[in-house]
Scaffold this active site. Sequence first.
Site, PDB file in Angstrom:
ATOM      1  N   HIS A  70      53.373  17.182  11.124  1.00  0.00           N
ATOM      2  CA  HIS A  70      52.302  17.551  10.200  1.00  0.00           C
ATOM      3  C   HIS A  70      51.124  18.152  10.949  1.00  0.00           C
ATOM      4  CE1 HIS A  70      49.058  16.759   7.148  1.00  0.00           C
ATOM      5  NE2 HIS A  70      50.018  17.121   6.327  1.00  0.00           N
ATOM      6  N   CYS A  71      50.873  17.654  12.160  1.00  0.00           N
ATOM      7  CA  CYS A  71      49.712  18.087  12.937  1.00  0.00           C
ATOM      8  C   CYS A  71      49.815  19.525  13.426  1.00  0.00           C
ATOM      9  CB  CYS A  71      49.519  17.182  14.150  1.00  0.00           C
ATOM     10  SG  CYS A  71      49.386  15.424  13.788  1.00  0.00           S
ATOM     11  N   ILE A  72      51.032  20.022  13.617  1.00  0.00           N
ATOM     12  CA  ILE A  72      51.178  21.362  14.195  1.00  0.00           C
ATOM     13  C   ILE A  72      51.444  22.425  13.131  1.00  0.00           C
ATOM     14  CG2 ILE A  72      51.990  20.356  16.345  1.00  0.00           C
ATOM     15  CD1 ILE A  72      54.807  21.378  15.680  1.00  0.00           C
TER      16      ILE A  72
END
Length: 350
Positions: free
Chosen positions: A330-332
Amino acid sequence: MSWHMPAEGAPHERTWMAFPREGVTLGATDVEREAGYAAWAAVAHATADFEPVTMLVDPSELARARRMLSSEIEIIEAEVDEFWMRDHGPTCVTDGGTLGAVDWIFNGWGAPDWAQWQKSAAHARRIAEHVGAEVVPSLLVNEGGGIHVDGEGTVLLTDTVQLDPRRNPFADRERVEAEMARTLGATKAVWLPRGLTRDYDDLGTNGHVDIVATIPSPGRLLLHHQADPAHPDHAVTRELRAILSQETDAAGRTFEVVDLPAPATLTDAHGPVDWSYVNHLVVNGGVIACGFGEPEADARAAAILAEEYPGRRVVTVDAREIFARGGGIHCITQHQPAVTPTAQPIGGAR
């Protein structure tokens, strides 16, 4: 304009990413760097099976990106330093048929000495220009991984992120909530007191919600669950469950909290891990789930995600190399919602 952030399960136009470049985050050795490049590419290819993917690539990495990425991945040349698109990229919102791009101030998660963020901090406006979105400027230091919404007015926040004195030294809950209402259309903020233990290390975000909790559908909340008392997050997640099970959303519903168990691995060379299946990406017709090389735990998490997002195909991608660098799938990634006034979720509706 009256801006509104749709739920992540609403239809997407595309997913945005930034290709890694050499630096502190990527790794110190050739082996570490190659593992990082490969992990980002694997997420891009898994996502492209469901929806278009556009990758911002630093000029120094163009040749590598073209070699490692399939022709399905659109490449845009742009200067990159940090490559966690969820955090430094735009948070996309809509107003009827208009796409907006919230341009938070990004200071590398509180301006730690190791972070380099000035180039990537310009990506929100670069992307907005590319897609013809209206820029929604904000004076709040914030990241996309520090918020989650249900598309119906609820936003999840964390005291140690939005109220972090390294980010917003003069902020209080009232000011933050007012900015969430202005930029996202959020009418109810649910505050978590903290995040997972590893997230407070030097390379952490100081408590991003997208590794702890998410709202798969209105009224339901997926919560990271660490069952082993030997891990410090056992106490953390127990406390969060007690708090969130008493919370209500913008519609006044008490959350039904669903545990998403952590894998069995407790530590790595740097201490307690923060491996979390909560950090997944919802895409058109699918879910890109984090995998941790534990067949039983990975399968259990995929089954829970399939239940919470009915009608979507769950694809698991090994996320260990991403987590080793401070985040997850989700972070990237950063999704761009489709701008259609009558858009309905593709799967995931309850």
